[in-house]
Design an enzyme around this catalytic site. Structure first.
Site, PDB file in Angstrom:
ATOM      1  N   ARG A   1       0.854  -1.198   0.000  1.00  0.00           N
ATOM      2  CA  ARG A   1       0.000   0.000   0.000  1.00  0.00           C
ATOM      3  C   ARG A   1       0.884   1.240   0.000  1.00  0.00           C
ATOM      4  O   ARG A   1       1.020   1.929   1.009  1.00  0.00           O
ATOM      5  CB  ARG A   1      -0.927  -0.007   1.206  1.00  0.00           C
TER       6      ARG A   1
ATOM      7  N   GLN B   1      -0.726   2.541  -6.185  1.00  0.00           N
ATOM      8  CA  GLN B   1      -2.184   2.761  -6.149  1.00  0.00           C
ATOM      9  C   GLN B   1      -2.871   2.412  -7.464  1.00  0.00           C
ATOM     10  O   GLN B   1      -3.945   1.829  -7.481  1.00  0.00           O
ATOM     11  CB  GLN B   1      -2.480   4.217  -5.801  1.00  0.00           C
TER      12      GLN B   1
ATOM     13  N   ASP C   1      -3.508  -1.332  -7.657  1.00  0.00           N
ATOM     14  CA  ASP C   1      -4.048  -1.959  -6.462  1.00  0.00           C
ATOM     15  C   ASP C   1      -5.424  -2.580  -6.728  1.00  0.00           C
ATOM     16  O   ASP C   1      -6.465  -1.966  -6.511  1.00  0.00           O
ATOM     17  CB  ASP C   1      -4.111  -0.902  -5.352  1.00  0.00           C
TER      18      ASP C   1
ATOM     19  N   SER D   1      -7.917  -2.902  -3.714  1.00  0.00           N
ATOM     20  CA  SER D   1      -8.686  -1.694  -3.389  1.00  0.00           C
ATOM     21  C   SER D   1      -9.819  -1.480  -4.386  1.00  0.00           C
ATOM     22  O   SER D   1     -10.941  -1.145  -3.994  1.00  0.00           O
ATOM     23  CB  SER D   1      -7.774  -0.461  -3.353  1.00  0.00           C
TER      24      SER D   1
ATOM     25  N   TYR E   1      -1.864  -0.567   6.553  1.00  0.00           N
ATOM     26  CA  TYR E   1      -2.909  -1.437   7.108  1.00  0.00           C
ATOM     27  C   TYR E   1      -2.905  -1.355   8.634  1.00  0.00           C
ATOM     28  O   TYR E   1      -1.844  -1.232   9.249  1.00  0.00           O
ATOM     29  CB  TYR E   1      -2.663  -2.899   6.710  1.00  0.00           C
TER      30      TYR E   1
HETATM   31  P1  NAD Z   1      -9.078  -2.087   4.501  1.00  0.00           P
HETATM   32  O1  NAD Z   1      -7.825  -2.578   5.148  1.00  0.00           O
HETATM   33  O2  NAD Z   1      -9.007  -0.947   3.550  1.00  0.00           O
HETATM   34  O3  NAD Z   1     -10.149  -1.680   5.622  1.00  0.00           O
HETATM   35  C1  NAD Z   1     -10.318  -2.401   6.798  1.00  0.00           C
HETATM   36  C2  NAD Z   1     -10.643  -1.363   7.871  1.00  0.00           C
HETATM   37  O4  NAD Z   1     -10.976  -2.064   9.065  1.00  0.00           O
HETATM   38  C3  NAD Z   1      -9.460  -0.436   8.193  1.00  0.00           C
HETATM   39  O5  NAD Z   1      -9.836   0.922   8.090  1.00  0.00           O
HETATM   40  C4  NAD Z   1      -9.112  -0.797   9.636  1.00  0.00           C
HETATM   41  O6  NAD Z   1      -8.635   0.311  10.398  1.00  0.00           O
HETATM   42  C5  NAD Z   1     -10.465  -1.277  10.128  1.00  0.00           C
HETATM   43  N1  NAD Z   1     -10.358  -2.095  11.331  1.00  0.00           N
HETATM   44  C6  NAD Z   1      -9.419  -3.014  11.678  1.00  0.00           C
HETATM   45  N2  NAD Z   1      -9.688  -3.539  12.877  1.00  0.00           N
HETATM   46  C7  NAD Z   1     -10.840  -2.937  13.296  1.00  0.00           C
HETATM   47  C8  NAD Z   1     -11.619  -3.041  14.449  1.00  0.00           C
HETATM   48  N3  NAD Z   1     -11.293  -3.870  15.453  1.00  0.00           N
HETATM   49  N4  NAD Z   1     -12.717  -2.261  14.554  1.00  0.00           N
HETATM   50  C9  NAD Z   1     -13.083  -1.396  13.576  1.00  0.00           C
HETATM   51  N5  NAD Z   1     -12.364  -1.236  12.433  1.00  0.00           N
HETATM   52  C10 NAD Z   1     -11.260  -2.009  12.317  1.00  0.00           C
HETATM   53  O7  NAD Z   1      -9.760  -3.363   3.835  1.00  0.00           O
HETATM   54  P2  NAD Z   1     -10.864  -3.359   2.692  1.00  0.00           P
HETATM   55  O8  NAD Z   1     -10.158  -3.471   1.395  1.00  0.00           O
HETATM   56  O9  NAD Z   1     -11.822  -2.274   2.908  1.00  0.00           O
HETATM   57  O10 NAD Z   1     -11.542  -4.778   2.962  1.00  0.00           O
HETATM   58  C11 NAD Z   1     -12.331  -4.951   4.131  1.00  0.00           C
HETATM   59  C12 NAD Z   1     -12.787  -6.391   4.282  1.00  0.00           C
HETATM   60  O11 NAD Z   1     -13.623  -6.727   3.196  1.00  0.00           O
HETATM   61  C13 NAD Z   1     -11.663  -7.445   4.275  1.00  0.00           C
HETATM   62  O12 NAD Z   1     -11.980  -8.452   5.214  1.00  0.00           O
HETATM   63  C14 NAD Z   1     -11.710  -8.014   2.874  1.00  0.00           C
HETATM   64  O13 NAD Z   1     -11.233  -9.337   2.815  1.00  0.00           O
HETATM   65  C15 NAD Z   1     -13.187  -7.965   2.635  1.00  0.00           C
HETATM   66  N6  NAD Z   1     -13.594  -7.962   1.223  1.00  0.00           N
HETATM   67  C16 NAD Z   1     -14.622  -8.774   0.932  1.00  0.00           C
HETATM   68  C17 NAD Z   1     -15.123  -8.788  -0.339  1.00  0.00           C
HETATM   69  C18 NAD Z   1     -16.316  -9.651  -0.618  1.00  0.00           C
HETATM   70  O14 NAD Z   1     -16.644  -9.881  -1.763  1.00  0.00           O
HETATM   71  N7  NAD Z   1     -17.012 -10.103   0.411  1.00  0.00           N
HETATM   72  C19 NAD Z   1     -14.524  -8.033  -1.360  1.00  0.00           C
HETATM   73  C20 NAD Z   1     -13.470  -7.196  -1.029  1.00  0.00           C
HETATM   74  C21 NAD Z   1     -13.010  -7.163   0.288  1.00  0.00           C
END
Ligand code: NAD
Length: 389
Positions: free
Chosen positions: A133, A138, A141, A144, A239
């Site tokens: 990241r 970017q 990515d 993202s 992250y």
């Molecule tokens: P990201 O790292 O950009 O965002 C994750 C956020 O969670 C961060 O801002 C972090 O500070 C926050 N976080 C961490 N621990 C926390 C806690 N205890 N309480 C509150 N916030 C907390 O990740 P992203 O790219 O936004 O992805 C988020 C999730 O979505 C991941 O688990 C990823 O695998 C999942 N995802 C799923 C799909 C799907 O199709 N279901 C697709 C893309 C991403």
């Protein structure tokens, strides 16, 4: 087609439910400028509405089947990790040329067998999940881009299951207030979910453990909750690092006090290299408004809700809980366009050297490379896979 050019092959995605294609016709000219020829498998873009004719008009060749495509390609560009191809009765790695390059997703710790097969065939493997990241990466990515899609889609799914209007509605029969949406985790997916829910007219609250996101949450017109109570949380390469159990306990108290007011909860919380933390307990779900909807985007990482079942929509205590997985797969047009734009930028950076060798001094190349010259070159993955042997 000139025989000295490197051939980039784009197979049809065969993973269940996948509708995207790794390269769209518009990107062909950029790769051709790098001295690469492109071959797609017949019908590879059909489910994303890109026809073979469009690929041909853009200058790509069309291989009649997967076996022929794999036999021709020096670089395989794909989305989902290689798997068994039932039509060809062969594993996709088995069909790849000895020593070729694979670029896509590999999920190496969950699919060590694929990595072992790649090592046997000395395939150089790049996994887009390991994109650092950093600002320069970017434009490459993919995670993202795909998380943005997931955040958007999650809100649309919530709207589909909720028996209420999202916006304020003034009707002759009375005024209906806007729905209240809570977003847990305001990273890429969470911020897009906030923006989408706001566009649909919802009143939105969001929670994250990184104080730095307050400004972003508020600039999207949502209210930031709980952050005042939070100490500084460490980050690694952009992250969030895992938070302590005590921290999680106090976080759950904040969420518990707010969740009863909401019609929709979208959860996206995830720390680097960890399973998703449980933020919503059984007890919290029990206390929620009947008819409310939880869409757990982190379902594929264990889920932020204790009751989430990955890949299923369930109902418990009158609450619908959607354990959504691979949402970008259901968004074929823009999903393919974004994927292939990021991918083309990555390939352009990867093949920037004049002699065609990989520059491992480059952080992007080094971080994303998983296998090279018959070895696992990512130390953490090597350790995990060796531990299982
Ligand atoms: P990201 O790292 O950009 O965002 C994750 C956020 O969670 C961060 O801002 C972090 O500070 C926050 N976080 C961490 N621990 C926390 C806690 N205890 N309480 C509150 N916030 C907390 O990740 P992203 O790219 O936004 O992805 C988020 C999730 O979505 C991941 O688990 C990823 O695998 C999942 N995802 C799923 C799909 C799907 O199709 N279901 C697709 C893309 C991403």
């Amino acid at each position: 087609m000139s025989s000295k050019n490197i051939i980039v092959g784009v197979p049809k995605e065969i993973y269940g439910g996948e509708m995207r294609v790794a390269l769209v016709p518009k990107m062909i000219s950029s790769l051709k400028r790098l001295g690469q020829d492109i071959v797609i498998e017949k019908g590879a873009g059909n489910r994303a509405f890109f026809s073979d004719e469009e690929y041909e008009q853009a200058g790509a060749g069309v291989a009649p089947n997967a076996a022929q495509l794999y036999a021709e390609a020096d670089i395989i560009v794909k989305i989902n990790p290689p798997q068994e191809n039932m039509d060809e009765e062969k594993h996709e790695v088995e069909m790849m040329k000895q020593g070729c390059t694979y670029i896509g997703f590999l999920n190496p710790t969950k699919k060590p067998d694929v990595i072992r097969r790649m090592i046997e065939k000395t395939i150089t493997g790049f996994d887009m999940e390991y994109m650092p990241r950093i600002a320069r990466a970017q434009s490459m990515d993919i995670l993202s881009s795909m998380s943005s899609i997931a955040g958007y889609r999650a809100v649309i799914i919530a709207a589909q299951y909720l028996g209420k209007f999202f916006p304020l509605m003034m009707t002759a029969a009375g005024t209906i207030p806007p729905v209240r949406v809570m977003i847990l985790g305001a990273g890429v997916a969470g911020l897009q979910a906030i923006a989408t829910a706001r566009r649909l007219g919802a009143s939105v609250e969001a929670f994250d453990v990184r104080p730095a996101v307050r400004e972003q949450i508020e600039s999207l017109g949502a209210k930031c909750i709980g952050l005042d109570a939070i100490e500084t949380v460490e980050t690694i390469g952009g992250y969030t690092k895992r938070v302590s159990d005590e921290f999680l306990e106090s976080e759950r108290e904040i969420i518990d006090s707010r969740i009863v007011h909401h019609d929709v909860v979208i959860t996206t919380a995830k720390a680097f290299g960890e399973n998703a933390p449980v933020l919503i307990t059984d007890g919290m779900v029990r206390r929620m408004k009947k008819g409310a909807v939880i869409v757990d985007i982190a379902a594929d990482q264990g889920g932020n809700c204790e009751l989430t079942v990955a890949g299923k929509n369930i109902e418990k205590y009158g609450i619908t809980i959607c354990g959504v997985i691979n949402l970008p797969a259901t968004f074929p047009v823009d999903g393919s366009i974004l994927y292939s734009k990021n991918m083309t930028n990555f390939i352009t950076n990867l093949y920037k050297t004049k002699d065609g060798t990989f520059d491992f001094e480059d952080e992007i190349t080094r971080s994303t490379c998983i296998t090279y010259q018959g070895k696992i070159v990512n130390k953490a993955i090597k350790k995990t896979i060796q531990k299982e042997e």
